[in-house]
Structures are given as structure tokens and as C-alpha cells.
Design an enzyme around this catalytic site. Structure first.
Site, mmCIF file in Angstrom:
data_model
loop_
_atom_site.group_PDB
_atom_site.id
_atom_site.type_symbol
_atom_site.label_atom_id
_atom_site.label_comp_id
_atom_site.label_asym_id
_atom_site.label_seq_id
_atom_site.Cartn_x
_atom_site.Cartn_y
_atom_site.Cartn_z
ATOM 1 N N ILE A 1 3.654 8.104 -1.910
ATOM 2 C CA ILE A 1 4.316 7.189 -2.826
ATOM 3 C C ILE A 1 4.221 5.768 -2.274
ATOM 4 C CG2 ILE A 1 6.457 6.588 -3.996
ATOM 5 C CD1 ILE A 1 5.255 9.263 -4.893
ATOM 6 N N LYS A 2 3.596 4.889 -3.046
ATOM 7 C CA LYS A 2 3.473 3.489 -2.635
ATOM 8 C C LYS A 2 4.719 2.721 -3.078
ATOM 9 C CE LYS A 2 -0.354 1.213 -2.988
ATOM 10 N NZ LYS A 2 -1.528 0.567 -3.620
ATOM 11 N N VAL A 3 5.358 2.084 -2.107
ATOM 12 C CA VAL A 3 6.575 1.327 -2.382
ATOM 13 C C VAL A 3 6.428 -0.078 -1.808
ATOM 14 C CG1 VAL A 3 9.075 1.218 -2.103
ATOM 15 C CG2 VAL A 3 7.938 3.454 -2.202
ATOM 16 N N VAL B 1 0.039 6.723 -5.061
ATOM 17 C CA VAL B 1 0.458 6.292 -6.396
ATOM 18 C C VAL B 1 1.713 5.433 -6.264
ATOM 19 C CG1 VAL B 1 1.168 7.044 -8.695
ATOM 20 C CG2 VAL B 1 -0.497 8.404 -7.399
#
Length: 226
Positions: A86-88, A59
Site C-alpha cells: 500500500i503506497k501512502v 497501489v
């Protein structure tokens, strides 16, 4: 080798998980917009119910400031579960957020990767996945497979546990090439993965087999009817 689907459409996810060896689901704000769920977190929890804890769920944060990215990551982990990746995006501020999250033990997928040095920065930060944008890189006149190949070599030489998850596809050939040039995983729309099975020769082979079978045992007499 990992097949991941790039969608938040619940029916697509159910169908893909039922039929193919899918090991995860990725999303981003544009992907979410296609489904436009009324309650974002409730929708993502439904995805987790479908895929279970044994598959990965990725996400993406939306802020451009590192502190806000970290705050968003904490909210995502609280509202969905603590196993979410966590997509960054690998921007300058994104790298600061990545370092903070990795120091906290958070699983991170580095995304929006267009350049090998971007990928190397994310790799040095010990992210879990790095997502080069295959089709978009090609559209800019660069070679995404060269990036994947060099990054794969660097991961092997330096002994990183990071995986390359190639993303941004328009067709099966790009998926095949990504694996062949060293990607550990791909994330693609369900429609692209279904194209793998769209070869009419597959259907013809099955029809020919069935014709021979029924010629021996009679029409509509299958194995279970013997």
C-alpha cells in the site's frame, strides 16, 4: 538492486517482464489516469496475473484523511490480494495511516518523499519501501542524491530492513545515479528503461559480428542452420 516499472499499461508490463529483470509494478492515481481502466480493481488483478505473486505490486491510496486511507488500504487488499504494497504519501495524516497499517502487518511503501526528515519519519515507522521523488526534488533545487545517500547510510547504521525505491525519472542518468548513491530499487517508466538499450553502438557491434559470421558460413546460415 531491483528494477520496477511505473505503469499500469498491461502491454507495457508484459513487454517489460518478458525482456528485463523486472521485480515489480508501481502505480499512483496519475499513472492510472494514463491508461484510464474502466474497472480499476479488475485491471489491477490482471496486472497481478501478468507479474505473478513473486513480484511486488504497489497501489496508492487517494484520501487525505488517515482513517479513510486505512479504509482504502483494506479495500485494496480485499479486492486485489493481501500481498499488495500500500503506497501512502508521507504527510502528517499519512504517517498516522502508515503506523496503523504497519501495526496490522500490512506492507507499506512510503511515497511522495521530498525531504530527508520525511524519509526518516517513514523509516522510524518501519515501512517496507521509501520512495523519494528524484526528478521532482531536483526541479525544486535540492539534491535528490544527497537525500538517497544519507538515507541509505541511516538504514545501514541502524539496521533497518527498509528499501529505498527511487522514483520520478526523466532519464537513464538519474536511474544510474540513484543506484550508485545507495538506492536499493528504482521504479521508472518502461520508456526510460528501454533507453538503456538505445545506444547505436550496441546495434553496430551486433551487425559487425553477424557480418563476420556470414562471411564464413554464407548468408542466412545461422547457428541453427549449421
Amino acid at each position: 538492486m531491483e528494477f520496477i516499472v511505473d505503469t499500469v499499461n498491461l502491454e507495457e508490463i508484459k513487454d517489460a517482464v518478458d525482456h528485463m529483470p523486472i521485480v515489480g509494478v508501481t502505480s499512483n492515481p496519475s499513472i492510472v489516469k494514463q491508461t484510464n481502466p474502466e474497472n480499476f480493481f479488475e485491471h489491477m488483478r490482471k496486472i497481478r496475473e501478468i507479474i505473478g505473486m513473486e513480484r511486488s505490486l504497489h497501489v496508492q491510496v487517494i484520501s487525505k484523511n488517515s482513517d479513510e486511507m486505512v479504509a482504502e488500504a483494506h479495500r485494496i487488499l480485499k479486492e486485489i490480494d493481501d500481498q499488495v504494497y500500500i503506497k501512502v504519501p508521507v504527510s502528517y495524516e499519512g504517517m498516522k495511516a502508515i503506523k496503523t497499517l504497519k501495526a496490522e502487518g500490512v506492507k507499506v511503501t512510503a511515497t511522495a518523499v521530498y525531504d530527508l526528515m520525511q524519509a526518516y519519519m517513514a523509516l522510524a515507522a518501519n515501512v517496507d519501501y521509501i520512495a523519494p521523488y528524484v526528478n521532482r526534488i531536483g526541479n525544486l533545487g535540492a539534491d535528490p542524491m544527497d537525500l538517497i545517500s544519507n538515507l541509505s547510510d541511516r538504514i545501514a547504521v541502524d539496521g533497518y530492513n527498509t528499501k529505498i525505491v527511487a522514483a520520478s525519472f526523466k532519464g537513464v542518468q538519474q536511474v544510474r545515479d540513484s543506484f550508485n548513491f545507495g538506492a536499493h530499487a528504482i521504479t521508472a517508466p518502461v520508456a526510460v528503461l528501454k533507453q538503456i538499450f538505445a545506444n547505436p553502438n550496441i546495434e553496430k557491434a551486433v551487425d559487425d559480428f553477424n557480418k563476420d559470421w556470414y562471411a564464413m558460413y554464407g548468408e542466412n546460415v545461422g547457428i541453427c542452420e549449421l
